[in-house]
Design an enzyme around this catalytic site. Sequence first.
Site, mmCIF file in Angstrom:
data_model
loop_
_atom_site.group_PDB
_atom_site.id
_atom_site.type_symbol
_atom_site.label_atom_id
_atom_site.label_comp_id
_atom_site.label_asym_id
_atom_site.label_seq_id
_atom_site.Cartn_x
_atom_site.Cartn_y
_atom_site.Cartn_z
ATOM 1 N N LEU A 114 0.759 -1.355 -0.187
ATOM 2 C CA LEU A 114 0.331 -0.286 0.296
ATOM 3 C C LEU A 114 0.867 1.398 0.029
ATOM 4 C CD1 LEU A 114 -2.625 -1.415 2.884
ATOM 5 C CD2 LEU A 114 -2.620 -1.585 0.262
ATOM 6 N N TYR A 116 2.463 11.367 -11.776
ATOM 7 C CA TYR A 116 1.608 10.398 -11.101
ATOM 8 C C TYR A 116 1.106 9.251 -11.488
ATOM 9 C CZ TYR A 116 -1.431 8.614 -7.109
ATOM 10 O OH TYR A 116 -2.152 7.361 -6.679
ATOM 11 N N LYS A 124 2.455 5.217 -11.502
ATOM 12 C CA LYS A 124 1.445 3.918 -10.943
ATOM 13 C C LYS A 124 1.141 2.977 -12.332
ATOM 14 C CE LYS A 124 0.026 4.891 -6.948
ATOM 15 N NZ LYS A 124 0.897 3.523 -5.323
ATOM 16 N N ASN A 169 -10.418 7.936 -6.111
ATOM 17 C CA ASN A 169 -10.572 8.472 -4.705
ATOM 18 C C ASN A 169 -11.524 7.381 -3.624
ATOM 19 O OD1 ASN A 169 -9.497 11.254 -5.661
ATOM 20 N ND2 ASN A 169 -11.768 10.744 -6.851
ATOM 21 N N PRO A 201 -42.895 14.562 39.997
ATOM 22 C CA PRO A 201 -44.134 14.437 40.603
ATOM 23 C C PRO A 201 -45.872 14.588 40.473
ATOM 24 C CG PRO A 201 -42.313 14.415 41.781
ATOM 25 C CD PRO A 201 -41.903 15.309 40.633
#
Length: 369
Positions: free
Chosen positions: A53, A103, A107, A132, A281
């Site tokens: 991860l 990015y 990946k 997301n 009461p």
Amino acid sequence: MKILVTGAKGFVGKNLVAQLRNLGFQDLYEYDVDSSISDLENFAKDCEFVFHLAGVNRPQNPSEFMKGNFGFTSDLLNLLKKNSNKSPVLITSSIQAALDNPYGQSKKAGEDLMFAYGKENNVKILVYRLPNVFGKWCRPNYNSAIATFCNNIANNIDITVNDPNIVMNVVYIDDVVEEFIRALNGSESKADEFCKVPVTHSAKLGEIVDIIKSFKESRKNFMIVNLGDALTSKLYSTYLSYLDRKNFSYPLKMNVDERGSFTEIVKSCDRGQVSVNISKPNIIKGNHWHNSKNEKFLVVKGEAIIRFRKIDEEEIIEYKVRGEKLEVVDIPCGYTHNIENIGDGDLVTVMWCNEIYNPQNPDTYFLPV
């Protein structure tokens, strides 16, 4: 089973490790940025499943994308190969792997390396291109718009929505973790060469922001959001995790008089409202009836008599209830009713009504029992 989790202290890793422990897994090898390469070498010797991860999302230099997302993956696989460890490897990639940006390129390189390693070494490879991801423990103002909006709205920080009509494809962390555990047990969900989390959600950004804002307003108007909607429910769970620790509680408006008090707790457009009634009461409250409105009374403290009389009859029906023996009393339509505190202390009754009180149409008619 000995399980290696890289990025164990990150958003996904932290949630996964917590749930693995909930399920009884004890031999967890947790690797993160504060671990050493010797730790990774030791873990690679006898681990039996790898959740890879770890990755780089927001580096100062774009060149770090490739180093973090491709280079570290290469180091991990080399150590597994060095130790002849054929453990299955699950890696989290991103839908941006299909895009031409630094990015996404890093990946995609990690994906290709992983597939090649699996083919060359006859190792089971599970690649998840995640959209997301949102949920508890996600860092705000980092790489999750939902985390940022939840954090800022919960803590009175301004937000900026550039395009409310943009459609977001999102996945909830618990659904991710549930799928990963299925994969650990050999029952992963496949989509061609990639694996997938079967439960995802799509909504316009503006709609998501409006939903998150409604969570904040619910403390003022007591309106419970539609938790029957899966996305809304998951967003609400996420939102609550970003509350400041000093703001977990909030005050209610108590309507107080000499008889006691009446306080609304929550309301819902389709589930009515819940309130707490406190009677002193010997006090009798009620003596009214409804055409369509109906209620449930639950005495949680003290002793009471709840009386009913059908409006066109003389017979009075009585139920004696007390907090030591919880029981719900239904208040049917067409019966005038009251509740009397027959104890020595305050009578506390939780009351549910099938509809929110409407002063323009109260459906409440005075008539002594």
